[in-house]
Design an enzyme around this catalytic site. Structure first.
Site, short mmCIF file in Angstrom:
data_model
loop_
_atom_site.label_atom_id
_atom_site.label_comp_id
_atom_site.label_asym_id
_atom_site.label_seq_id
_atom_site.Cartn_x
_atom_site.Cartn_y
_atom_site.Cartn_z
N ARG A 57 14.41 1.07 2.70
CA ARG A 57 13.15 0.36 2.44
C ARG A 57 12.41 0.06 3.74
NH1 ARG A 57 13.11 -5.03 2.04
NH2 ARG A 57 15.23 -5.09 1.20
N TYR A 110 -13.36 2.28 -6.65
CA TYR A 110 -12.21 2.56 -7.49
C TYR A 110 -11.91 1.33 -8.35
CZ TYR A 110 -7.38 3.76 -8.73
OH TYR A 110 -6.22 4.02 -9.41
N ASP A 182 -11.30 2.82 2.72
CA ASP A 182 -10.63 3.80 1.86
C ASP A 182 -11.28 5.16 2.13
OD1 ASP A 182 -9.72 5.44 -0.21
OD2 ASP A 182 -9.60 3.79 -1.64
N LYS A 207 -4.00 12.12 -3.93
CA LYS A 207 -5.18 12.94 -4.13
C LYS A 207 -5.19 14.13 -3.15
CE LYS A 207 -6.34 9.69 -7.10
NZ LYS A 207 -5.51 8.54 -6.78
#
Length: 392
Positions: A57, A110, A182, A207
């Protein structure tokens, strides 16, 4: 490698072959536990006094290779990887705000980011003012004494609106505000926000970076000090760590990013020009068109091209749904940025969770279709779109 072509950089960024026994493709390190040579070695790695790994992690060699790659592509000092784009969104925001703070963000972006910010307002007393990000001065007009973050999304989802990054950054620096951009739609092939002064760049690597609709991932890029703080707070405590298999898929996808984006840019530009003269199309939103409201800003800050995303306004709900139901080569789906062309009806799909009045105010009409133009032959795509429009 900053002076090399992006085409070369995309292939070789992040390489550390001497650390991986000469492997040309970075190995997938599946181990969640890493052994120490002795107690002092373990203590040094745990307390970040030396580089190393101890628990999946908190770091993994495959993920680190991807982080080096995206940092080099974005001209940033460091990268940080996550299990999804929204994990990266939430980490970047929550590491920079606390209860009572304020955020400024675009009214058209978004939808899940919008709903996340609304969730913070309703449950954690972190309020967001949503502005018309096509006008940089809107950010300045919304500033409060407790404003901590300017959120930028350009080109935006789904209207591909363009924000003047440099101007918004200037306002932020005058007020001691963190800027987060973004860059998912543009990718570093077309736009590098850090070069324009942005503090943190975010990607939904699901994406264009992954590029093949087969992996979910998120990435952040910025100064090492900033990302180390996010890593300590968000990665360690919230746990949105990328899996090594996913990191490898994104890294592999990036090797062809330049080739794919060149084709996405060319196809979208051709498609936008064709659609802009079609009698059944009420409006086309694409930064490469002179008719785009911020075309000149896009030309200045998008140096590689204008991207593969187009907004197509067919005016009515019926027309929009008829069109997306009528495509044959294109795929009807809710994602974007893959090699295949994907269309979606925004009002009933990704932006259905936004109240209708807010959606309309943001410019997302009932007939808006979001078009992710793929890398297929442009003549095949044009023929498919034209036959679908005949059904409208």
């Amino acid at each position: 490698m900053k002076d090399e072509s992006f085409f070369t950089l995309a292939v070789h960024a992040g390489e550390a072959r001497s650390e991986n026994h000469g492997a040309v493709s970075v190995p997938i390190y599946n181990s969640t536990v890493f052994a120490f040579t002795d107690a002092d070695d373990g203590a040094a790695i745990h307390n970040e006094l030396k580089h190393g790994y101890y628990y999946g992690r908190n770091g993994n060699p495959t993920a680190e290779a991807l982080e080096r790659t995206i940092a080099q592509l974005e001209n940033g000092e460091a990268g940080l990887s996550f299990t999804s784009g929204m994990a990266a969104v939430s980490a970047s925001v929550l590491a920079n705000v606390k209860s009572g703070d304020h955020i400024v963000a675009p009214e058209s972006m978004y939808s899940t980011t919008t709903n996340f910010l609304k969730h913070l307002a309703a449950n954690f007393d972190v309020e967001t003012t949503f502005v018309d990000a096509g006008h940089a001065e809107s950010y300045g007009e919304a500033v409060r004494p407790n404003t901590k973050v300017f959120w930028i999304e350009t080109p935006s989802n789904p209207l591909v609106k363009v924000t003047d990054i440099r101007s918004v950054v200037g306002i932020a620096k005058e007020n001691g505000i963190v800027t987060i951009a973004d860059n998912t739609f543009a990718t570093p092939f077309n736009q590098r926000p850090i070069d324009l002064g942005v503090d943190i760049v975010i990607h939904s690597a699901t994406k264009y970076l992954g590029g093949h609709s087969d992996v979910t991932a998120g990435l952040l890029v910025g100064r090492s000090e900033v990302l180390n703080n996010i890593r300590k707070v968000a990665s360690k405590l919230y746990g949105g760590t990328i899996a090594p298999q996913a990191a490898w898929l994104v890294a592999r996808g990036i090797k062809t990013l330049a080739l794919r984006m060149q084709r996405h840019n060319e196809n979208a530009y051709a498609m936008a020009n064709m659609l802009s003269t079609h009698p059944k199309v009420a409006g086309v939103y694409y930064p490469g068109l002179v008719s785009h409201s911020n075309h000149n800003i896009a030309r200045e800050q998008m140096t590689g091209g204008f991207g593969g995303m187009i907004g197509v306004d067919l005016e009515t709900l019926k027309a929009g749904k008829t069109f997306v139901n009528g495509v044959e080569v294109c795929t009807l789906g809710t994602s974007l940025g893959g090699v295949e062309s994907i269309v979606q009806h925004s009002a009933t799909m990704t932006h259905s969770a936004i109240p209708a009045d807010e959606r309309i105010r943001a410019g997302i009409s009932d007939g808006l279709v979001r078009f992710s133009v793929g890398i297929e032959d442009i003549q095949d795509l044009k023929a498919d779109v034209l036959q679908a429009l005949e059904k409208v």
